[in-house]
Scaffold this motif. Structure first.
Motif, PDB file in Angstrom:
ATOM      1  N   GLU A   1       6.617  30.077  -8.292  1.00  0.00           N
ATOM      2  CA  GLU A   1       5.682  31.304  -7.439  1.00  0.00           C
ATOM      3  C   GLU A   1       5.298  29.628  -6.312  1.00  0.00           C
ATOM      4  N   SER A   2       5.339  28.204  -6.664  1.00  0.00           N
ATOM      5  CA  SER A   2       5.147  27.767  -5.229  1.00  0.00           C
ATOM      6  C   SER A   2       6.415  28.052  -4.079  1.00  0.00           C
ATOM      7  N   PHE A   3       7.533  28.109  -4.903  1.00  0.00           N
ATOM      8  CA  PHE A   3       8.494  28.546  -3.086  1.00  0.00           C
ATOM      9  C   PHE A   3       8.370  29.508  -2.861  1.00  0.00           C
ATOM     10  N   ARG A   4       7.644  30.271  -3.731  1.00  0.00           N
ATOM     11  CA  ARG A   4       7.130  31.616  -2.914  1.00  0.00           C
ATOM     12  C   ARG A   4       6.390  32.037  -1.985  1.00  0.00           C
ATOM     13  N   ARG A   5       5.179  31.404  -2.407  1.00  0.00           N
ATOM     14  CA  ARG A   5       4.265  31.293  -1.012  1.00  0.00           C
ATOM     15  C   ARG A   5       4.487  30.535  -0.372  1.00  0.00           C
ATOM     16  N   ALA A   6       5.372  29.345  -0.561  1.00  0.00           N
ATOM     17  CA  ALA A   6       5.985  28.487   0.508  1.00  0.00           C
ATOM     18  C   ALA A   6       6.797  29.617   1.479  1.00  0.00           C
ATOM     19  N   GLY A   7       7.602  30.222   1.418  1.00  0.00           N
ATOM     20  CA  GLY A   7       8.718  31.236   1.899  1.00  0.00           C
ATOM     21  C   GLY A   7       9.560  29.776   1.394  1.00  0.00           C
ATOM     22  N   ILE A   8      10.238  29.563   0.355  1.00  0.00           N
ATOM     23  CA  ILE A   8      11.245  28.441   0.342  1.00  0.00           C
ATOM     24  C   ILE A   8      11.995  29.436  -0.564  1.00  0.00           C
ATOM     25  N   ALA A   9      13.565  29.868   0.002  1.00  0.00           N
ATOM     26  CA  ALA A   9      14.573  30.388  -0.931  1.00  0.00           C
ATOM     27  C   ALA A   9      14.934  29.697  -2.096  1.00  0.00           C
ATOM     28  N   CYS A  10      14.802  31.283  -3.356  1.00  0.00           N
ATOM     29  CA  CYS A  10      14.707  30.263  -4.948  1.00  0.00           C
ATOM     30  C   CYS A  10      15.815  31.009  -5.335  1.00  0.00           C
ATOM     31  N   ALA A  11      16.790  30.345  -6.334  1.00  0.00           N
ATOM     32  CA  ALA A  11      17.765  31.387  -6.560  1.00  0.00           C
ATOM     33  C   ALA A  11      17.592  31.503  -7.992  1.00  0.00           C
ATOM     34  N   GLU A  12      17.966  32.819  -8.295  1.00  0.00           N
ATOM     35  CA  GLU A  12      17.407  33.009  -9.746  1.00  0.00           C
ATOM     36  C   GLU A  12      17.242  32.048 -10.953  1.00  0.00           C
ATOM     37  N   PRO A  13      16.293  31.929 -11.831  1.00  0.00           N
ATOM     38  CA  PRO A  13      16.261  30.584 -12.282  1.00  0.00           C
ATOM     39  C   PRO A  13      17.589  30.597 -13.350  1.00  0.00           C
ATOM     40  N   PHE A  14      18.090  29.224 -13.806  1.00  0.00           N
ATOM     41  CA  PHE A  14      18.881  28.954 -14.653  1.00  0.00           C
ATOM     42  C   PHE A  14      18.623  28.566 -16.375  1.00  0.00           C
ATOM     43  N   LEU A  15      18.134  29.320 -17.292  1.00  0.00           N
ATOM     44  CA  LEU A  15      17.345  29.464 -18.481  1.00  0.00           C
ATOM     45  C   LEU A  15      18.299  28.739 -19.367  1.00  0.00           C
ATOM     46  N   PHE A  16      18.053  27.795 -19.673  1.00  0.00           N
ATOM     47  CA  PHE A  16      18.647  27.405 -21.341  1.00  0.00           C
ATOM     48  C   PHE A  16      18.194  28.137 -22.038  1.00  0.00           C
ATOM     49  N   GLY A  17      19.689  28.508 -23.874  1.00  0.00           N
ATOM     50  CA  GLY A  17      18.598  28.892 -24.742  1.00  0.00           C
ATOM     51  C   GLY A  17      18.152  27.526 -25.763  1.00  0.00           C
ATOM     52  N   PRO A  18      17.326  27.867 -26.745  1.00  0.00           N
ATOM     53  CA  PRO A  18      16.820  26.851 -27.618  1.00  0.00           C
ATOM     54  C   PRO A  18      17.775  26.121 -28.247  1.00  0.00           C
ATOM     55  N   GLU A  19      18.913  26.419 -28.218  1.00  0.00           N
ATOM     56  CA  GLU A  19      19.670  25.613 -28.925  1.00  0.00           C
ATOM     57  C   GLU A  19      20.467  24.179 -27.878  1.00  0.00           C
ATOM     58  N   VAL A  20      19.617  23.993 -27.011  1.00  0.00           N
ATOM     59  CA  VAL A  20      20.277  23.076 -25.716  1.00  0.00           C
ATOM     60  C   VAL A  20      19.546  22.083 -26.331  1.00  0.00           C
ATOM     61  N   TYR A  21      20.508  21.154 -25.776  1.00  0.00           N
ATOM     62  CA  TYR A  21      20.988  19.770 -26.497  1.00  0.00           C
ATOM     63  C   TYR A  21      21.894  19.365 -25.283  1.00  0.00           C
ATOM     64  N   ALA A  22      21.010  17.339 -25.188  1.00  0.00           N
ATOM     65  CA  ALA A  22      22.517  16.570 -24.185  1.00  0.00           C
ATOM     66  C   ALA A  22      23.993  16.493 -24.712  1.00  0.00           C
ATOM     67  N   GLU A  23      24.834  17.481 -24.682  1.00  0.00           N
ATOM     68  CA  GLU A  23      25.800  17.956 -24.787  1.00  0.00           C
ATOM     69  C   GLU A  23      27.194  18.232 -23.981  1.00  0.00           C
ATOM     70  N   HIS A  24      28.259  17.449 -23.162  1.00  0.00           N
ATOM     71  CA  HIS A  24      29.120  18.496 -22.502  1.00  0.00           C
ATOM     72  C   HIS A  24      28.690  19.630 -21.888  1.00  0.00           C
ATOM     73  N   SER A  25      28.978  20.125 -23.238  1.00  0.00           N
ATOM     74  CA  SER A  25      29.603  21.638 -22.669  1.00  0.00           C
ATOM     75  C   SER A  25      28.024  22.598 -22.107  1.00  0.00           C
ATOM     76  N   PHE A  26      27.557  22.089 -21.990  1.00  0.00           N
ATOM     77  CA  PHE A  26      26.072  22.202 -21.164  1.00  0.00           C
ATOM     78  C   PHE A  26      26.024  21.964 -19.923  1.00  0.00           C
ATOM     79  N   VAL A  27      26.128  20.909 -19.577  1.00  0.00           N
ATOM     80  CA  VAL A  27      26.123  20.388 -18.724  1.00  0.00           C
ATOM     81  C   VAL A  27      27.568  20.869 -17.641  1.00  0.00           C
ATOM     82  N   GLU A  28      28.755  21.263 -18.462  1.00  0.00           N
ATOM     83  CA  GLU A  28      29.627  22.862 -17.750  1.00  0.00           C
ATOM     84  C   GLU A  28      29.020  23.846 -17.919  1.00  0.00           C
ATOM     85  N   ALA A  29      28.330  24.129 -18.320  1.00  0.00           N
ATOM     86  CA  ALA A  29      27.909  25.556 -18.491  1.00  0.00           C
ATOM     87  C   ALA A  29      27.038  25.321 -16.898  1.00  0.00           C
TER      88      ALA A  29
END
Ligand SMILES: [Zn+2]
Length: 457
Positions: free
Chosen positions: A67-95
């Motif tokens: 919302e702060s980016f929208r107000r400031a007029g900074i372009a914002c790509a569609e957010p990337f949301l990980f699922g609840p199963e995310v952990y610090a594993e390499h396949s998530f880096v690749e995704a």
């Protein structure tokens, strides 16, 4: 920027930021997430932002940042949301990497250890800087150089720069799960041992202290850790000092290009249990909770060693009794088996294994400098009992059994932890003096710090 820090702390923080190689901007304040766009614009100009979060961290801070980016007029790509199963594993880096590759935007990680590390590595692989908005004071990795990611089943540290800009909103941190901020507290408390280990390595001639970097972490540490109850109650001033202490530890690591300023034997216990894939009640205990027990283990060892009088040390006898490399390899195989962990331990131990001449010189320096060194260590370290009380008050495990480590396993862990890293610590000190087993006998004996299962707390 940090109204409730002392002038001296602000000066130190400013200096640490200047000495850091990657991070240029830090904002720690209540409500600062609503102003994330300003920080982003200072750090990256007119670039497009790309938010990386999971459902929980998006709700905690991501939505307001967007919302702060929208107000400031900074372009914002569609957010990337990980699922609840995310952990610090390499396949998530690749995704994440392939999602990021679709545009040229600057990643903005919204989260704590996992999301920061995934974003740090993915951004680096695409040659981009990034920003992080911290959602918990859970560890010192936000501003650290390198990302800790599991790759092909084992946890590894990948080289990659720290974020260019870091934001920590104290309102968000205060709403984080209590055990996350408690874990950060334990990670900060560990810096006492890390600093002592560096003093010891310096005294032995194994690794010189970098005074400015040492000071960055150590000079305000007693003040940063003295109100553990405030962490539990999520008091803003306490959380601010906690997060500043953790960020400063990261800056020190950036300046040193090494984790030495923030990690000693305390962390080696934690790394060992990670490498052994240790779980308790079905999950790996948090980094900070393992480090907290490692800190107590290290402090107990320090106390037993500081009671000794090195003036009477027989150096010739200690050198003559030193194990041959073949004996060391056999010992590693006995303690760690013959798999990947044992191979890694051999490589690390080999790197610090001294020739008789080097061992002689190290022991001579330690013995001759002992009265002053002992006094410096005694002044620097806090007592084991105090540290255990601080951890308990902060809501951290303060007995090894609370993270699923029995006394017997802890005893083995001391020696195993010695072998898994090349870093010179209190473990190396005990080993070189030839008193490792005798000291552990004391610690686990009837009057020792680890006297009995579930001993007094
Ligand atoms: Zn740590």
């Amino acid at each position: 920027m940090n109204p409730s820090l002392s002038i001296e702390e602000q000066v130190l923080l400013e200096r640490a930021l200047q000495a850091a190689r990657d991070t240029r901007f830090l904002a720690v304040e209540a409500g600062i997430r609503h102003d994330a766009a300003r920080l982003f614009a200072s750090a990256f100009g007119n670039e497009t932002a790309f938010l990386v979060a999971d459902q929980r961290t998006y709700a905690a801070a991501g939505r307001d940042v967007q919302e702060s980016f929208r107000r400031a007029g900074i372009a914002c790509a569609e957010p990337f949301l990980f699922g609840p199963e995310v952990y610090a594993e390499h396949s998530f880096v690749e995704a994440l990497q392939s999602a990021l590759a679709a545009n040229r935007a600057i990643p903005v990680a919204i989260g704590s250890g996992t999301i920061n590390d995934l974003t740090k590595l993915a951004a680096h692989r695409l040659g981009r800087p990034y920003m992080v908005a911290a959602t918990a004071a859970s560890m010192d990795g936000y501003t650290a150089y390198g990302a800790s990611i599991t790759y092909r089943g084992s946890k590894q540290t990948f080289d990659c720069p720290a974020p260019r800009a870091v934001l920590a909103d104290l309102e968000v941190i205060a709403r984080a799960p209590a055990e996350m901020n408690a874990a950060g507290y334990a990670d900060l408390l560990a810096k006492g041992v890390a600093g002592a280990d560096w003093i010891l390595a310096d005294a032995a001639g194994a690794e010189a202290i970098h005074p400015a970097v040492w000071t960055t972490v150590q000079s305000f540490l007693p003040a940063w850790i003295d109100r553990p109850g405030g962490i539990v109650r999520a008091e803003s001033a306490c959380l601010q000092r906690l997060i500043v202490g953790l960020m400063m530890s990261g800056f020190a690591m950036q300046a040193a290009r090494s984790s030495r300023p923030a990690s000693g034997a305390d962390h080696q216990f934690s790394h060992l249990w990670d490498m052994q894939h240790h779980t308790h009640n079905g999950a790996a205990p948090s980094h900070g909770f393992k480090v907290g027990i490692g800190t107590l283990a290290s402090l107990a060892l320090y106390e037993a060693l500081l009671r000794r009088d090195l003036a009477s040390l027989d150096i010739d006898a200690a050198v003559a009794a030193w194990s041959s490399w073949e004996q060391v390899e056999a010992r590693i195989t006995l303690l760690l088996g013959s798999g990947e962990l044992a191979e890694k331990a051999k490589e690390e131990t080999r790197a610090k294994y001294p020739t008789p001449d080097v061992l002689y010189a190290q022991l001579q320096r330690l013995r001759d400098g002992w009265p002053a060194l002992r006094e410096r260590l005694q002044q620097h370290l806090f007592p084991f009992r105090n540290a255990r009380a601080l951890l308990r008050e902060a809501g951290c495990p303060h007995q090894p059994e609370q993270i699923g480590i029995s006394r017997q396993r802890l005893r083995h862990s001391y020696e195993q932890a010695y072998y898994i890293r090349r870093r010179f610590t209190v473990l190396d000190f005990a080993m070189r003096l030839g008193v490792f087993d005798a000291t552990l006998d004391e610690l686990f004996g009837p009057a020792g710090a680890w006297a009995k299962e579930g001993g007094q707390s």
